[in-house]
Design a protein around this motif. Structure first.
Motif, PDB file in Angstrom:
ATOM      1  N   THR A 121       1.825  -8.491 -24.205  1.00 29.80           N
ATOM      2  CA  THR A 121       1.959  -9.928 -24.505  1.00 29.80           C
ATOM      3  C   THR A 121       0.738 -10.714 -24.050  1.00 29.80           C
ATOM      4  OG1 THR A 121       4.357  -9.751 -24.259  1.00 29.80           O
ATOM      5  CG2 THR A 121       3.410 -11.963 -24.140  1.00 29.80           C
ATOM      6  N   THR A 122       0.195 -10.349 -22.906  1.00 34.36           N
ATOM      7  CA  THR A 122      -1.009 -11.034 -22.394  1.00 34.36           C
ATOM      8  C   THR A 122      -2.176 -10.841 -23.343  1.00 34.36           C
ATOM      9  OG1 THR A 122      -0.236 -10.678 -20.129  1.00 34.36           O
ATOM     10  CG2 THR A 122      -2.552 -11.228 -20.436  1.00 34.36           C
TER      11      THR A 122
ATOM     12  N   SER B 219      -5.205 -22.274 -38.344  1.00 36.89           N
ATOM     13  CA  SER B 219      -5.184 -22.829 -37.000  1.00 36.89           C
ATOM     14  C   SER B 219      -3.744 -22.973 -36.498  1.00 36.89           C
ATOM     15  CB  SER B 219      -5.883 -24.188 -36.989  1.00 36.89           C
ATOM     16  OG  SER B 219      -5.825 -24.758 -35.708  1.00 36.89           O
ATOM     17  N   ALA B 220      -2.857 -23.457 -37.363  1.00 36.92           N
ATOM     18  CA  ALA B 220      -1.456 -23.606 -36.976  1.00 36.92           C
ATOM     19  C   ALA B 220      -0.810 -22.242 -36.724  1.00 36.92           C
ATOM     20  CB  ALA B 220      -0.706 -24.364 -38.069  1.00 36.92           C
ATOM     21  N   LYS B 221      -1.176 -21.228 -37.528  1.00 34.94           N
ATOM     22  CA  LYS B 221      -0.616 -19.885 -37.357  1.00 34.94           C
ATOM     23  C   LYS B 221      -0.983 -19.309 -35.997  1.00 34.94           C
ATOM     24  CE  LYS B 221      -0.696 -15.264 -39.468  1.00 34.94           C
ATOM     25  NZ  LYS B 221      -1.263 -14.434 -40.554  1.00 34.94           N
ATOM     26  N   ASN B 222      -2.250 -19.424 -35.605  1.00 37.10           N
ATOM     27  CA  ASN B 222      -2.690 -18.905 -34.315  1.00 37.10           C
ATOM     28  C   ASN B 222      -2.068 -19.687 -33.157  1.00 37.10           C
ATOM     29  OD1 ASN B 222      -4.914 -16.690 -34.682  1.00 37.10           O
ATOM     30  ND2 ASN B 222      -5.365 -18.236 -36.235  1.00 37.10           N
ATOM     31  N   ILE B 223      -1.884 -20.969 -33.352  1.00 35.90           N
ATOM     32  CA  ILE B 223      -1.252 -21.765 -32.293  1.00 35.90           C
ATOM     33  C   ILE B 223       0.196 -21.336 -32.113  1.00 35.90           C
ATOM     34  CG2 ILE B 223      -0.485 -24.102 -31.711  1.00 35.90           C
ATOM     35  CD1 ILE B 223      -3.085 -25.120 -32.973  1.00 35.90           C
ATOM     36  N   ARG B 224       0.885 -21.075 -33.253  1.00 30.26           N
ATOM     37  CA  ARG B 224       2.266 -20.601 -33.148  1.00 30.26           C
ATOM     38  C   ARG B 224       2.342 -19.240 -32.445  1.00 30.26           C
ATOM     39  NH1 ARG B 224       2.622 -22.686 -38.446  1.00 30.26           N
ATOM     40  NH2 ARG B 224       2.322 -20.579 -39.298  1.00 30.26           N
ATOM     41  N   SER B 225       1.371 -18.318 -32.746  1.00 29.87           N
ATOM     42  CA  SER B 225       1.330 -17.014 -32.060  1.00 29.87           C
ATOM     43  C   SER B 225       1.105 -17.192 -30.574  1.00 29.87           C
ATOM     44  CB  SER B 225       0.217 -16.143 -32.669  1.00 29.87           C
ATOM     45  OG  SER B 225       0.472 -15.875 -34.039  1.00 29.87           O
ATOM     46  N   LEU B 226       0.237 -18.109 -30.217  1.00 33.65           N
ATOM     47  CA  LEU B 226      -0.044 -18.390 -28.811  1.00 33.65           C
ATOM     48  C   LEU B 226       1.213 -18.900 -28.105  1.00 33.65           C
ATOM     49  CD1 LEU B 226      -2.151 -18.607 -26.533  1.00 33.65           C
ATOM     50  CD2 LEU B 226      -2.687 -20.904 -27.372  1.00 33.65           C
TER      51      LEU B 226
ATOM     52  N   ASP C 140      -4.229 -13.800 -25.406  1.00 35.47           N
ATOM     53  CA  ASP C 140      -5.686 -13.968 -25.359  1.00 35.47           C
ATOM     54  C   ASP C 140      -6.274 -13.982 -26.763  1.00 35.47           C
ATOM     55  OD1 ASP C 140      -5.538 -14.066 -22.632  1.00 35.47           O
ATOM     56  OD2 ASP C 140      -6.025 -11.935 -22.329  1.00 35.47           O
ATOM     57  N   THR C 141      -5.781 -13.038 -27.592  1.00 41.75           N
ATOM     58  CA  THR C 141      -6.320 -12.964 -28.961  1.00 41.75           C
ATOM     59  C   THR C 141      -5.989 -14.223 -29.756  1.00 41.75           C
ATOM     60  OG1 THR C 141      -6.033 -10.555 -28.912  1.00 41.75           O
ATOM     61  CG2 THR C 141      -6.335 -11.587 -31.060  1.00 41.75           C
ATOM     62  N   SER C 142      -4.741 -14.685 -29.673  1.00 40.74           N
ATOM     63  CA  SER C 142      -4.339 -15.887 -30.412  1.00 40.74           C
ATOM     64  C   SER C 142      -5.086 -17.120 -29.928  1.00 40.74           C
ATOM     65  CB  SER C 142      -2.824 -16.094 -30.263  1.00 40.74           C
ATOM     66  OG  SER C 142      -2.114 -15.002 -30.801  1.00 40.74           O
ATOM     67  N   GLY C 143      -5.288 -17.223 -28.643  1.00 42.74           N
ATOM     68  CA  GLY C 143      -6.023 -18.369 -28.101  1.00 42.74           C
ATOM     69  C   GLY C 143      -7.443 -18.420 -28.605  1.00 42.74           C
ATOM     70  N   GLN C 144      -8.107 -17.227 -28.626  1.00 42.71           N
ATOM     71  CA  GLN C 144      -9.487 -17.186 -29.116  1.00 42.71           C
ATOM     72  C   GLN C 144      -9.557 -17.572 -30.604  1.00 42.71           C
ATOM     73  OE1 GLN C 144     -10.923 -13.274 -28.175  1.00 42.71           O
ATOM     74  NE2 GLN C 144     -10.963 -13.644 -25.944  1.00 42.71           N
ATOM     75  N   LYS C 145      -8.595 -17.031 -31.405  1.00 40.65           N
ATOM     76  CA  LYS C 145      -8.592 -17.370 -32.824  1.00 40.65           C
ATOM     77  C   LYS C 145      -8.320 -18.862 -33.038  1.00 40.65           C
ATOM     78  CE  LYS C 145      -7.186 -12.866 -34.658  1.00 40.65           C
ATOM     79  NZ  LYS C 145      -6.144 -12.139 -35.433  1.00 40.65           N
ATOM     80  N   ALA C 146      -7.349 -19.414 -32.288  1.00 41.12           N
ATOM     81  CA  ALA C 146      -7.040 -20.845 -32.419  1.00 41.12           C
ATOM     82  C   ALA C 146      -8.239 -21.706 -32.070  1.00 41.12           C
ATOM     83  CB  ALA C 146      -5.852 -21.211 -31.535  1.00 41.12           C
TER      84      ALA C 146
END
Length: 734
Positions: free
Chosen positions: A171-172, A28-35, A176-182
C-alpha cells in the motif's frame, strides 16, 4: 488568413484545448483517487496491527493474573478476570471484522478456536483452584496444554502480522506512485492553464487594441460629422434669416399695395405674390424649426396657461378656413381635464396648429374634430391626450411608418396638389418627443386620418405677478390687434372703469349689461375672453356660463368678477364652468395678468405713477372718501376721476332709494342684491372700511332672522354715512 475563417480556427482551437483540459483533469483526478484509496488502506492495516498487539497484550495479562492468583493464593489478582476475557473476545471480533480476505481466513479460524480454548483453560484453572485447592490448580498449570495453546496463538498472530506488514508495504508503494503521478499531472495542468491564459491574454489584448483603433476612427468620424452638421445647420439658419429679411419686406409692401386702388388684373397679380410669399415664409419657418431642433437650440419654456384658452384660440384661428371649405370644425374637451396647466404653451400651440392645418388641408368634405382627454393623473402630474381626426383622403398603410420622415408626404403627387414641404409632421413629432411625449397615427385611405398626441404636464397655478412699480415695455410684448374681449357687467361705474382700463391697454372690447346679451354677442362674433359679472339682472353670470358651455359648446375662457369675497366663492365659480375668479374692487395688475394668461398674449403698459392717497380736507379734517384706488386707476387722468365721482354722486342716491324700498317691503332677495351692488359702487370712493360692515349684514340677511327694526337701523346708519360721502365727493368735484 481571411477574417471570416478566423472564427472557425478559434472554435477548433477552443475545442482542442477543452479536450486536452478534460483529459488532464481526468488523469489527475484518477491519481488523486488512488492516493486517497491507498491512504485509507494503509490506515486500515495499521489499525489491524494495533488490534493484534492489543490481543497479545490482553492474553498475556490474563495468563499472568491466573498464575499469580494460584501461586500466591491471593484472589485479588483475578478480580475482573471476566472483563479481561470479554476484552479479549472484543479484540478478536474487531480483528475478524477488519481482516476479511482469502489469505487470512484460515488463520483467523484457527485463531478464534485457540483463543476460545485458551480462555476456557484459564477459567478451568480458576474453577479447580476454588474447588480443589492450590495443588490441583498448579498441577493443571504445569500441564503443557496451556503452554501449547499460548505458543500456538503467538504463532498465528505472528503470521497475521507478517501478512499485514506485506500489505502495508504494498500500500505504501501504491501511495508513493499515485502521489508522484498526481503531482506530475497537476504540473502539466498548471502549465496548460498558464499557457491558455497567456494565449487568451494576448488575443484579448490584440482585439482591444484593434477596437481602440476602431473607436478612435469612429470618434474622429463623429467629430467630422458633427462639424459638417453644425456647418449645415448654420448655413440653413443663416440662409433662412437672409431670405426672411427681404421676404418680410416683400410681404409688407405687398400688403400696402393691396390697400391701394388696383384694377382687377393688378389685384390678381398682387394676391398671387402675397400667397407665394406666405408659402415661402412657411417653408423658411419649417426649415428654421428643424435646424433648431436638430442643433439642440430648441428649448422648452414652461409657464402656466389655460388649456381651454388655447383651444378657443385654435378654434378662432381655423374656423374661417373650415367654413371656407364648408367643413365642420369641432373641439371638445373632457370635463375631467384641468384647465390650468404648466408647460410650453407655444410648442403645444405649434403642434395643434400644424395637425389641424394638415387635417383641414387634406379634407375636402366632412369635418375635422379635436378632442382632449386626461389619461393619467397622479399628485401634481397629468398626461393629456390630444386627438385630431379628419374625414380626408387618408394615408396608405405602407406610408404610415415613414409619414413622420422629413420631406415625406403620403404620395409624390401630394406636394403638387396640396403644397407643403413634408416637414410639418417631422417638426410635430420632434417637438412632442422634446417634451417627453408620444405621437401615433391611424389612417385608412379614403376614410380619414387620426393623430393622437400624448403630452405630460403638471398642474398650473393662477398666480398673477404683481409689481408695485408696474410693467415696462421691455417686460411684456404688445397684444396683436386681433384680440377681442367681451365684458358682461350691469354696474355703470364698473363699465366705465373697465372701458378705461381696456382702452389704456389698447384692447378691443364690447360691453353688455347681462348674461342674455353676452350669449347673443357670442353667437354673433368670436371673442377671445369673457369678463363676466356674477350678479346681473335677467340672467346672472352662473346661468350665462352654463349656457356657454352646454348650449354653445364653447371653450372660451370666462373670468368671473364679483364683490363676493367669501371663502369658497372662487371654487364655486370654477365648479360652475368659469376659468378664474377676480374679486371686486378690481385690481389692475390682477386683471391685466389674468387676460395675459388666458389669452396667451400680453400688452405693454406704461409704468404706474406713484400717487399719494387723498385722506382729508385741506383744513385737515378727516373724512370718509379715500381716492387712492381711483387715482391709481386713472394714472393722473383728472377727467376720468371727475367723471367717476360724478357717476358716484348720481348713482348712490338711486341705490339707497332702491334699498329703502326693499327694506320697507321686506324683500330679502332685493335687499341682498342691492347691498351687493352698493359694495361695488362705494368701493371706487374708498368707502370699504366705513360702509362694508353695514352692507355685508344686509347682503347676508336671512328670512328667519330678519327684523324690520334692525333693517331700518342699518339703513339709517348707512344713509348718514352715504350723505356725508356724497357731500365730500361734491366738494372734490367743485
Amino acid at each position: 488568413m481571411q477574417p471570416k475563417r478566423i472564427k472557425y480556427y478559434l472554435l477548433g482551437l477552443f475545442i482542442a484545448g477543452m479536450t486536452l483540459f478534460i483529459v488532464l483533469q481526468f488523469n489527475s483526478a484518477k491519481n488523486i483517487r488512488s492516493l486517497i484509496s491507498g491512504n485509507e488502506q494503509l490506515l486500515k492495516e495499521l489499525n489491524v496491527k494495533n488490534e493484534i498487539q492489543k490481543l497479545q497484550t490482553s492474553m498475556a495479562k490474563t495468563d499472568s493474573k491466573v498464575r499469580g492468583a494460584v501461586i500466591s493464593q491471593d484472589t485479588t489478582h483475578i478480580t475482573g478476570i471476566e472483563a479481561e476475557i470479554a476484552v479479549i473476545k472484543a479484540d478478536l471480533k474487531e480483528i475478524n471484522k477488519i481482516v476479511k480476505n482469502d489469505s487470512t481466513e484460515k488463520l483467523l479460524t484457527q485463531l478464534n478456536y485457540l483463543v476460545d480454548e485458551k480462555n476456557s483453560f484459564n477459567l478451568l484453572v480458576l474453577d479447580t483452584f476454588y474447588s480443589k485447592g492450590k495443588s490441583a490448580a498448579e498441577k493443571m498449570i504445569n500441564n503443557q496444554k496451556g503452554k501449547r495453546l499460548g505458543e500456538a496463538i503467538t504463532g498465528i498472530l505472528h503470521q497475521l502480522d507478517t501478512t499485514r506488514q506485506t500489505a502495508i508495504n504494498r500500500t505504501t508503494h501504491l501511495i508513493d506512485t499515485s502521489g508522484q503521478k498526481a503531482q506530475s499531472w497537476g504540473t502539466v495542468l498548471v502549465f496548460f492553464a498558464c499557457l491558455s491564459s497567456l494565449l487568451a491574454f494576448l488575443y484579448i489584448t490584440s482585439r482591444i487594441h484593434k477596437q481602440e483603433q476602431l473607436i478612435e476612427a469612429l470618434d474622429e468620424s463623429q467629430q467630422q460629422e458633427k462639424k459638417l452638421a453644425s456647418v449645415k445647420d448654420q448655413f440653413l439658419a443663416n440662409m433662412s434669416h437672409e431670405i426672411r429679411t427681404p421676404m418680410n419686406a416683400v410681404l409688407g409692401f405687398t400688403n400696402l399695395l393691396q390697400t391701394q386702388p388696383l384694377n382687377d388684373k393688378s389685384r390678381e397679380y398682387v394676391t398671387a405674390i402675397s400667397a407665394a410669399g406666405k408659402s415661402l415664409l412657411e417653408i423658411i419657418n419649417d426649415i428654421l424649426d428643424i435646424s433648431k431642433i436638430e442643433s439642440g437650440m430648441m428649448r422648452i419654456e414652461a409657464t402656466s396657461f389655460s388649456l381651454r384658452g388655447v383651444l378657443h384660440s385654435l378654434y378662432t384661428l381655423f374656423h374661417p378656413k373650415a367654413e371656407e371649405k364648408q367643413l365642420l370644425l369641432g373641439i371638445t374637451i373632457n370635463d375631467q381635464v384641468p384647465d390650468l396647466l404648466y408647460g410650453d404653451v407655444m410648442r403645444l400651440t405649434q403642434v395643434l396648429v400644424n395637425l389641424t392645418s394638415n387635417a383641414i388641408k387634406f379634407t375636402a368634405s366632412g369635418g375635422v374634430s379635436i378632442h382632449v382627454d386626461k389619461i393619467w393623473e397622479e399628485d401634481n402630474a397629468v398626461r393629456i391626450l390630444f386627438t385630431v381626426s379628419d374625414t380626408g383622403i387618408g394615408i396608405e398603410p405602407a406610408q404610415l411608418d415613414s409619414i413622420f420622415d422629413r420631406f415625406n408626404q403620403a404620395e409624390a403627387s401630394t406636394t403638387r396638389k396640396y403644397g407643403g414641404t413634408g416637414l410639418g409632421l417631422t417638426i410635430v413629432k420632434q417637438l412632442i418627443e422634446l417634451q417627453n411625449g408620444f405621437i401615433s397615427v391611424e389612417s385608412k385611405p379614403g376614410a380619414g386620418t387620426t393623430f393622437k398626441a400624448e403630452l405630460p404636464y403638471t398642474l398650473g397655478e393662477f398666480n398673477p405677478d404683481t409689481n408695485d412699480n408696474g410693467y415696462t415695455e421691455t417686460e411684456i410684448s404688445p397684444i396683436p390687434p386681433d384680440i377681442w374681449l367681451l365684458v358682461a357687467e350691469d354696474n355703470q361705474l364698473n363699465q366705465n372703469l373697465l372701458r378705461h382700463l381696456l382702452s389704456s391697454w389698447k384692447l378691443r372690447y364690447k360691453v353688455v349689461n347681462n348674461g342674455h346679451e353676452a350669449l347673443q354677442a357670442l353667437e354673433k362674433h368670436p371673442y377671445d375672453l369673457v369678463l363676466m359679472d356674477i350678479q346681473m339682472p335677467e340672467m346672472d353670470g352662473y346661468s350665462a356660463v352654463t349656457k356657454i358651455r352646454q348650449d354653445l359648446h364653447s371653450n372660451i375662457p370666462v373670468i368671473a368678477m364679483t364683490a363676493h369675497a367669501m371663502e369658497g366663492e372662487r371654487e364655486k365659480c370654477l365648479q360652475m364652468g368659469m376659468n378664474e375668479y377676480i374679486s371686486k374692487p378690481i385690481d389692475e395688475d390682477t386683471l391685466y395678468r389674468t387676460i395675459q394668461v388666458y389669452t396667451g398674449k400680453s400688452a405693454a403698459r406704461e409704468p404706474m405713477a406713484a400717487y399719494l392717497p387723498h385722506n382729508g380736507h385741506e383744513n385737515g379734517t378727516p373724512h370718509l372718501i379715500n381716492l387712492r384706488y381711483l387715482r391709481e386707476l386713472s394714472k393722473g387722468d383728472k377727467a376720468f376721476e371727475k367723471n367717476m365721482l360724478q357717476q358716484f354722486v348720481a348713482q348712490l342716491p338711486d341705490d339707497l332709494s332702491l334699498l329703502k324700498q326693499a327694506i320697507q317691503a321686506g324683500n330679502i332677495d332685493l335687499i341682498r342684491a342691492t347691498a351687493h351692488n352698493l359694495k361695488t359702487t362705494v368701493s371706487f370712493a374708498g368707502l370699504e372700511l366705513h360702509l362694508y360692515p353695514i352692507l355685508e349684514q344686509l347682503e347676508h340677511a336671512e328670512e328667519q332672522t330678519w327684523h324690520p327694526i334692525t333693517g331700518a337701523e342699518l339703513f339709517n346708519s348707512l344713509k348718514q354715512l352715504c350723505v356725508q360721502a356724497i357731500q365730500e365727493a361734491i366738494d372734490i368735484i367743485l
